[in-house]
Design a protein around this motif. Structure first.
Motif, PDB file in Angstrom:
ATOM      1  N   TYR A 181       0.532  -4.212   5.662  1.00  0.00           N
ATOM      2  CA  TYR A 181      -0.317  -3.847   6.800  1.00  0.00           C
ATOM      3  C   TYR A 181      -1.702  -4.489   6.700  1.00  0.00           C
ATOM      4  O   TYR A 181      -2.505  -4.380   7.625  1.00  0.00           O
ATOM      5  CB  TYR A 181      -0.455  -2.326   6.888  1.00  0.00           C
ATOM      6  N   THR A 232       7.384  -5.288  10.508  1.00  0.00           N
ATOM      7  CA  THR A 232       6.549  -5.342   9.301  1.00  0.00           C
ATOM      8  C   THR A 232       7.385  -5.709   8.079  1.00  0.00           C
ATOM      9  O   THR A 232       6.997  -6.562   7.272  1.00  0.00           O
ATOM     10  CB  THR A 232       5.861  -3.982   9.077  1.00  0.00           C
ATOM     11  N   ILE A 233       8.544  -5.076   7.942  1.00  0.00           N
ATOM     12  CA  ILE A 233       9.436  -5.392   6.815  1.00  0.00           C
ATOM     13  C   ILE A 233       9.922  -6.835   6.919  1.00  0.00           C
ATOM     14  O   ILE A 233       9.988  -7.563   5.908  1.00  0.00           O
ATOM     15  CB  ILE A 233      10.624  -4.420   6.795  1.00  0.00           C
ATOM     16  N   SER A 254       2.765  -0.895   1.723  1.00  0.00           N
ATOM     17  CA  SER A 254       1.453  -0.752   2.367  1.00  0.00           C
ATOM     18  C   SER A 254       0.651  -2.055   2.405  1.00  0.00           C
ATOM     19  O   SER A 254      -0.085  -2.292   3.388  1.00  0.00           O
ATOM     20  CB  SER A 254       0.648   0.366   1.701  1.00  0.00           C
ATOM     21  N   HIS A 285       4.853   3.277   4.260  1.00  0.00           N
ATOM     22  CA  HIS A 285       5.042   2.941   5.673  1.00  0.00           C
ATOM     23  C   HIS A 285       4.175   3.870   6.527  1.00  0.00           C
ATOM     24  O   HIS A 285       3.530   4.790   6.011  1.00  0.00           O
ATOM     25  CB  HIS A 285       6.517   3.095   6.043  1.00  0.00           C
ATOM     26  N   LEU A 294       7.852  -1.024  12.629  1.00  0.00           N
ATOM     27  CA  LEU A 294       8.118  -0.954  11.187  1.00  0.00           C
ATOM     28  C   LEU A 294       9.096  -2.047  10.781  1.00  0.00           C
ATOM     29  O   LEU A 294       8.924  -2.705   9.741  1.00  0.00           O
ATOM     30  CB  LEU A 294       8.666   0.426  10.815  1.00  0.00           C
TER      31      LEU A 294
END
Length: 329
Positions: free
Chosen positions: A15, A151-152, A12, A44, A148
Protein backbone atom coordinates in the motif's frame (compact mmCIF):
# COMPACT_ATOMS: atom_id res chain seq x y z
CA UNK A 1 -0.22 -25.76 9.81
CA UNK A 2 3.11 -25.91 7.98
CA UNK A 3 4.25 -22.26 7.95
CA UNK A 4 7.05 -23.08 5.53
CA UNK A 5 4.74 -24.55 2.93
CA UNK A 6 1.86 -22.14 3.68
CA UNK A 7 3.66 -18.94 4.73
CA UNK A 8 2.08 -15.86 6.28
CA UNK A 9 2.90 -12.69 4.32
CA UNK A 10 2.26 -9.16 5.59
CA UNK A 11 1.24 -7.25 2.45
CA UNK A 12 0.97 -3.81 4.11
CA UNK A 13 4.10 -2.54 2.25
CA UNK A 14 2.19 -2.96 -1.03
CA UNK A 15 0.00 0.00 0.00
CA UNK A 16 3.06 2.26 0.11
CA UNK A 17 3.56 4.81 -2.67
CA UNK A 18 7.27 3.97 -2.65
CA UNK A 19 7.88 1.04 -5.07
CA UNK A 20 11.02 0.09 -3.16
CA UNK A 21 8.81 -0.99 -0.28
CA UNK A 22 7.12 -3.57 -2.51
CA UNK A 23 10.22 -5.65 -3.17
CA UNK A 24 10.34 -7.72 0.01
CA UNK A 25 6.65 -8.61 -0.26
CA UNK A 26 7.05 -9.49 -3.94
CA UNK A 27 9.97 -11.80 -3.12
CA UNK A 28 7.95 -13.57 -0.43
CA UNK A 29 4.98 -13.96 -2.79
CA UNK A 30 7.23 -15.28 -5.55
CA UNK A 31 8.75 -17.89 -3.25
CA UNK A 32 5.32 -18.99 -1.99
CA UNK A 33 3.89 -19.22 -5.51
CA UNK A 34 6.85 -21.27 -6.75
CA UNK A 35 6.80 -23.62 -3.77
CA UNK A 36 3.14 -24.25 -3.01
CA UNK A 37 0.88 -21.80 -4.82
CA UNK A 38 -0.74 -21.03 -1.44
CA UNK A 39 -0.08 -18.44 1.25
CA UNK A 40 -1.84 -16.37 3.92
CA UNK A 41 -1.93 -12.58 3.86
CA UNK A 42 -2.21 -10.15 6.74
CA UNK A 43 -1.87 -6.37 6.67
CA UNK A 44 -4.75 -5.99 4.20
CA UNK A 45 -7.40 -3.27 4.44
CA UNK A 46 -10.58 -5.36 4.87
CA UNK A 47 -11.69 -4.70 8.44
CA UNK A 48 -12.84 -7.31 10.97
CA UNK A 49 -16.05 -5.28 11.29
CA UNK A 50 -16.77 -5.83 7.57
CA UNK A 51 -16.23 -9.56 7.91
CA UNK A 52 -18.55 -9.66 10.90
CA UNK A 53 -21.26 -7.83 8.95
CA UNK A 54 -20.97 -10.24 6.04
CA UNK A 55 -20.98 -13.25 8.35
CA UNK A 56 -24.27 -12.10 9.85
CA UNK A 57 -25.81 -11.69 6.38
CA UNK A 58 -24.73 -14.99 4.86
CA UNK A 59 -25.76 -16.95 7.94
CA UNK A 60 -29.15 -15.26 7.72
CA UNK A 61 -29.40 -16.17 4.04
CA UNK A 62 -28.43 -19.83 4.36
CA UNK A 63 -30.86 -20.22 7.30
CA UNK A 64 -33.79 -19.34 5.01
CA UNK A 65 -36.17 -22.14 3.97
CA UNK A 66 -35.07 -23.85 0.76
CA UNK A 67 -38.12 -22.58 -1.09
CA UNK A 68 -37.01 -19.00 -0.36
CA UNK A 69 -33.42 -19.59 -1.48
CA UNK A 70 -34.61 -21.24 -4.70
CA UNK A 71 -36.30 -17.99 -5.69
CA UNK A 72 -32.81 -16.97 -6.83
CA UNK A 73 -31.79 -20.42 -8.10
CA UNK A 74 -28.48 -20.25 -10.00
CA UNK A 75 -29.58 -22.97 -12.43
CA UNK A 76 -32.19 -20.60 -13.88
CA UNK A 77 -29.53 -18.20 -15.15
CA UNK A 78 -26.83 -18.26 -17.83
CA UNK A 79 -24.53 -15.89 -15.93
CA UNK A 80 -23.67 -18.03 -12.89
CA UNK A 81 -25.41 -15.78 -10.35
CA UNK A 82 -27.55 -16.73 -7.36
CA UNK A 83 -28.15 -19.69 -5.05
CA UNK A 84 -26.63 -23.12 -5.65
CA UNK A 85 -28.25 -25.91 -3.67
CA UNK A 86 -26.31 -28.90 -2.31
CA UNK A 87 -25.01 -31.03 -5.17
CA UNK A 88 -25.08 -28.30 -7.84
CA UNK A 89 -21.28 -28.30 -8.09
CA UNK A 90 -19.02 -31.32 -8.65
CA UNK A 91 -15.38 -30.25 -8.40
CA UNK A 92 -13.91 -33.76 -8.29
CA UNK A 93 -15.35 -35.85 -11.15
CA UNK A 94 -14.37 -39.02 -9.30
CA UNK A 95 -16.46 -38.16 -6.23
CA UNK A 96 -20.15 -37.45 -5.64
CA UNK A 97 -21.31 -33.85 -6.09
CA UNK A 98 -20.08 -31.44 -3.41
CA UNK A 99 -21.86 -31.29 -0.05
CA UNK A 100 -22.26 -27.53 0.21
CA UNK A 101 -24.63 -24.73 -0.75
CA UNK A 102 -23.53 -21.45 -2.27
CA UNK A 103 -24.41 -17.89 -3.23
CA UNK A 104 -22.58 -16.29 -6.19
CA UNK A 105 -22.56 -12.71 -7.43
CA UNK A 106 -20.52 -10.64 -9.85
CA UNK A 107 -20.42 -7.17 -11.36
CA UNK A 108 -24.08 -6.17 -11.51
CA UNK A 109 -25.32 -4.95 -14.89
CA UNK A 110 -28.77 -3.56 -15.63
CA UNK A 111 -30.98 -5.35 -18.15
CA UNK A 112 -30.50 -2.48 -20.63
CA UNK A 113 -26.68 -2.64 -20.50
CA UNK A 114 -25.24 -3.25 -23.96
CA UNK A 115 -23.45 -6.45 -22.88
CA UNK A 116 -26.67 -7.84 -21.42
CA UNK A 117 -28.66 -6.95 -24.55
CA UNK A 118 -25.98 -8.64 -26.68
CA UNK A 119 -25.97 -11.74 -24.40
CA UNK A 120 -22.27 -11.50 -23.65
CA UNK A 121 -21.43 -14.54 -21.49
CA UNK A 122 -20.90 -13.95 -17.75
CA UNK A 123 -22.34 -10.43 -18.05
CA UNK A 124 -25.69 -9.91 -16.39
CA UNK A 125 -27.74 -8.97 -13.38
CA UNK A 126 -27.19 -10.41 -9.92
CA UNK A 127 -29.92 -12.23 -8.06
CA UNK A 128 -30.18 -10.95 -4.48
CA UNK A 129 -32.19 -12.43 -1.61
CA UNK A 130 -34.89 -10.32 0.01
CA UNK A 131 -32.80 -9.49 3.10
CA UNK A 132 -32.50 -5.90 4.27
CA UNK A 133 -29.09 -4.43 3.50
CA UNK A 134 -27.84 -7.55 1.68
CA UNK A 135 -27.42 -6.04 -1.78
CA UNK A 136 -25.82 -2.82 -0.57
CA UNK A 137 -23.23 -4.58 1.57
CA UNK A 138 -22.22 -7.29 -0.90
CA UNK A 139 -21.95 -4.79 -3.76
CA UNK A 140 -19.65 -2.58 -1.67
CA UNK A 141 -17.59 -5.57 -0.56
CA UNK A 142 -17.29 -6.83 -4.14
CA UNK A 143 -15.48 -3.67 -5.28
CA UNK A 144 -13.35 -3.52 -2.14
CA UNK A 145 -12.19 -7.06 -2.90
CA UNK A 146 -11.40 -6.06 -6.48
CA UNK A 147 -9.04 -3.44 -5.08
CA UNK A 148 -7.46 -5.98 -2.71
CA UNK A 149 -7.00 -8.36 -5.63
CA UNK A 150 -5.28 -5.65 -7.67
CA UNK A 151 -2.98 -4.93 -4.74
CA UNK A 152 -1.92 -8.58 -4.48
CA UNK A 153 -1.50 -8.75 -8.26
CA UNK A 154 0.82 -5.74 -8.06
CA UNK A 155 3.04 -7.84 -5.83
CA UNK A 156 2.88 -10.68 -8.35
CA UNK A 157 3.76 -8.34 -11.21
CA UNK A 158 6.79 -7.01 -9.32
CA UNK A 159 7.82 -10.59 -8.60
CA UNK A 160 7.59 -11.38 -12.33
CA UNK A 161 9.63 -8.25 -13.18
CA UNK A 162 6.90 -6.73 -15.35
CA UNK A 163 4.99 -3.43 -15.15
CA UNK A 164 3.51 -3.28 -11.63
CA UNK A 165 0.14 -2.33 -13.17
CA UNK A 166 0.25 -5.03 -15.85
CA UNK A 167 -2.60 -7.04 -14.32
CA UNK A 168 -4.61 -4.25 -12.72
CA UNK A 169 -5.07 -2.50 -16.06
CA UNK A 170 -7.33 -5.39 -17.07
CA UNK A 171 -9.90 -4.87 -14.30
CA UNK A 172 -12.10 -2.08 -15.67
CA UNK A 173 -14.97 -4.57 -16.29
CA UNK A 174 -13.95 -7.63 -14.25
CA UNK A 175 -15.74 -10.97 -14.30
CA UNK A 176 -14.66 -11.64 -10.71
CA UNK A 177 -17.05 -13.56 -8.48
CA UNK A 178 -17.83 -13.20 -4.77
CA UNK A 179 -19.11 -16.44 -3.28
CA UNK A 180 -20.59 -17.40 0.08
CA UNK A 181 -20.41 -21.09 1.02
CA UNK A 182 -22.18 -23.07 3.72
CA UNK A 183 -20.92 -26.57 4.55
CA UNK A 184 -23.56 -28.41 6.62
CA UNK A 185 -22.56 -30.70 9.47
CA UNK A 186 -21.06 -33.95 8.20
CA UNK A 187 -23.69 -36.13 9.88
CA UNK A 188 -26.28 -34.88 7.37
CA UNK A 189 -24.49 -36.48 4.41
CA UNK A 190 -26.08 -39.47 2.70
CA UNK A 191 -22.90 -40.62 0.93
CA UNK A 192 -19.72 -41.23 2.92
CA UNK A 193 -17.63 -40.51 -0.20
CA UNK A 194 -19.11 -37.02 -0.55
CA UNK A 195 -16.73 -34.16 0.25
CA UNK A 196 -17.58 -30.61 1.24
CA UNK A 197 -15.60 -29.60 -1.83
CA UNK A 198 -13.84 -32.27 -3.87
CA UNK A 199 -10.15 -32.04 -4.69
CA UNK A 200 -9.61 -29.43 -7.40
CA UNK A 201 -7.56 -26.50 -8.58
CA UNK A 202 -9.21 -23.09 -8.99
CA UNK A 203 -9.86 -22.01 -12.54
CA UNK A 204 -9.01 -18.34 -12.59
CA UNK A 205 -6.32 -15.81 -11.78
CA UNK A 206 -6.01 -15.83 -7.98
CA UNK A 207 -8.46 -16.64 -5.17
CA UNK A 208 -8.79 -14.65 -1.95
CA UNK A 209 -10.45 -16.79 0.71
CA UNK A 210 -11.85 -15.86 4.07
CA UNK A 211 -12.65 -18.92 6.18
CA UNK A 212 -14.28 -19.10 9.58
CA UNK A 213 -12.53 -20.67 12.56
CA UNK A 214 -13.99 -24.18 12.10
CA UNK A 215 -11.31 -25.49 9.71
CA UNK A 216 -11.61 -28.09 6.96
CA UNK A 217 -9.56 -26.60 4.11
CA UNK A 218 -6.72 -28.90 3.05
CA UNK A 219 -3.90 -28.28 0.55
CA UNK A 220 -2.01 -31.02 -1.27
CA UNK A 221 1.79 -30.71 -1.11
CA UNK A 222 4.32 -31.92 -3.67
CA UNK A 223 4.43 -35.34 -1.98
CA UNK A 224 0.66 -35.78 -2.44
CA UNK A 225 0.07 -35.31 1.29
CA UNK A 226 -2.88 -33.26 2.52
CA UNK A 227 -1.98 -30.36 4.85
CA UNK A 228 -4.52 -28.49 6.95
CA UNK A 229 -4.79 -24.80 6.08
CA UNK A 230 -5.57 -23.86 9.67
CA UNK A 231 -7.70 -20.71 10.07
CA UNK A 232 -5.77 -17.62 11.14
CA UNK A 233 -7.82 -14.73 12.48
CA UNK A 234 -7.91 -11.54 10.35
CA UNK A 235 -6.14 -13.26 7.46
CA UNK A 236 -7.03 -14.35 3.95
CA UNK A 237 -5.76 -17.48 2.22
CA UNK A 238 -4.46 -16.77 -1.30
CA UNK A 239 -3.97 -19.36 -4.00
CA UNK A 240 -2.91 -19.39 -7.62
CA UNK A 241 -5.50 -20.46 -10.19
CA UNK A 242 -5.11 -22.27 -13.50
CA UNK A 243 -5.41 -19.04 -15.49
CA UNK A 244 -2.39 -17.56 -13.71
CA UNK A 245 -0.51 -20.80 -14.33
CA UNK A 246 -1.13 -20.32 -18.05
CA UNK A 247 -0.26 -16.63 -17.85
CA UNK A 248 3.04 -17.35 -16.09
CA UNK A 249 3.79 -20.34 -18.33
CA UNK A 250 3.83 -22.57 -15.23
CA UNK A 251 6.35 -20.49 -13.32
CA UNK A 252 3.49 -20.45 -10.83
CA UNK A 253 1.27 -23.52 -10.76
CA UNK A 254 -2.13 -24.09 -9.21
CA UNK A 255 -2.34 -26.50 -6.28
CA UNK A 256 -5.05 -29.09 -5.57
CA UNK A 257 -7.10 -28.41 -2.47
CA UNK A 258 -10.32 -29.69 -0.93
CA UNK A 259 -12.71 -29.10 1.96
CA UNK A 260 -13.56 -31.78 4.51
CA UNK A 261 -16.95 -31.25 6.14
CA UNK A 262 -16.70 -30.44 9.84
CA UNK A 263 -17.81 -33.01 12.39
CA UNK A 264 -20.54 -31.70 14.65
CA UNK A 265 -20.26 -28.16 13.24
CA UNK A 266 -21.24 -26.08 10.27
CA UNK A 267 -18.58 -24.27 8.25
CA UNK A 268 -18.80 -21.01 6.31
CA UNK A 269 -16.35 -19.41 3.93
CA UNK A 270 -16.11 -16.50 1.48
CA UNK A 271 -13.89 -17.01 -1.55
CA UNK A 272 -13.38 -14.14 -3.95
CA UNK A 273 -12.30 -15.25 -7.40
CA UNK A 274 -10.15 -12.48 -8.88
CA UNK A 275 -10.76 -12.50 -12.64
CA UNK A 276 -9.95 -9.76 -15.18
CA UNK A 277 -12.09 -8.42 -18.01
CA UNK A 278 -13.71 -11.07 -20.21
CA UNK A 279 -11.64 -10.19 -23.30
CA UNK A 280 -8.26 -10.06 -21.52
CA UNK A 281 -5.67 -11.98 -23.50
CA UNK A 282 -4.13 -14.88 -21.57
CA UNK A 283 -0.81 -15.73 -23.14
CA UNK A 284 2.67 -16.34 -21.75
CA UNK A 285 3.92 -13.20 -19.98
CA UNK A 286 7.13 -11.39 -20.88
CA UNK A 287 10.05 -13.08 -19.16
CA UNK A 288 8.10 -16.31 -18.64
CA UNK A 289 9.01 -17.87 -21.97
CA UNK A 290 12.07 -18.12 -24.19
CA UNK A 291 13.62 -20.28 -26.89
CA UNK A 292 14.60 -22.74 -24.18
CA UNK A 293 11.25 -22.42 -22.40
CA UNK A 294 8.61 -21.91 -25.09
CA UNK A 295 5.00 -21.06 -24.32
CA UNK A 296 3.18 -24.21 -23.20
CA UNK A 297 -0.39 -23.05 -23.76
CA UNK A 298 -2.32 -21.68 -26.71
CA UNK A 299 -3.46 -18.09 -26.35
CA UNK A 300 -7.01 -17.62 -25.10
CA UNK A 301 -9.10 -15.01 -23.33
CA UNK A 302 -10.08 -14.94 -19.67
CA UNK A 303 -13.75 -15.32 -20.52
CA UNK A 304 -13.44 -18.19 -22.95
CA UNK A 305 -11.18 -20.09 -20.58
CA UNK A 306 -13.55 -19.72 -17.64
CA UNK A 307 -16.54 -20.71 -19.77
CA UNK A 308 -14.83 -23.94 -20.75
CA UNK A 309 -14.09 -24.78 -17.12
CA UNK A 310 -17.58 -23.91 -15.86
CA UNK A 311 -19.18 -26.15 -18.48
CA UNK A 312 -17.07 -29.07 -17.26
CA UNK A 313 -18.08 -28.49 -13.62
CA UNK A 314 -21.75 -27.50 -13.72
CA UNK A 315 -24.20 -29.55 -15.75
CA UNK A 316 -26.79 -26.76 -15.61
CA UNK A 317 -24.23 -24.26 -16.94
CA UNK A 318 -23.34 -26.39 -19.94
CA UNK A 319 -27.01 -26.98 -20.75
CA UNK A 320 -28.06 -23.34 -20.31
CA UNK A 321 -25.22 -21.95 -22.39
CA UNK A 322 -25.71 -24.51 -25.13
CA UNK A 323 -29.34 -23.41 -25.29
CA UNK A 324 -28.34 -19.73 -25.33
CA UNK A 325 -25.85 -20.31 -28.14
CA UNK A 326 -28.53 -22.14 -30.14
CA UNK A 327 -30.85 -19.12 -29.84
CA UNK A 328 -28.14 -16.88 -31.29
CA UNK A 329 -27.62 -19.03 -34.39
Amino acid sequence: MNKTYLPIIDISPLYSENPQHWQSVALAIDQACRKSGFFYITGHNISPARIKQLSHLYRQFFALPLVEKLKIDITKTVHHRGYGRIGTEQLDPNKPADFKETFDMGRHLAENHVDVINSKPLHGSNQYPDIEGFRELVDTHYWDMIELGKTILRGLAVALNIDPDYFSKSFSEPISVLRFIHYPEVGLKRDSQQMGAGAHTDYGCITILHQDQVGGLQVQDKNQQWLDATPIENSFVINIGDMMARWSNDRYTSTPHRVVNPKGEQRYSMPFFVEPNFDTQITALPGCHSADNPAKYAATTAGEYLLSRFSATYQYFAENNASECHKLQ
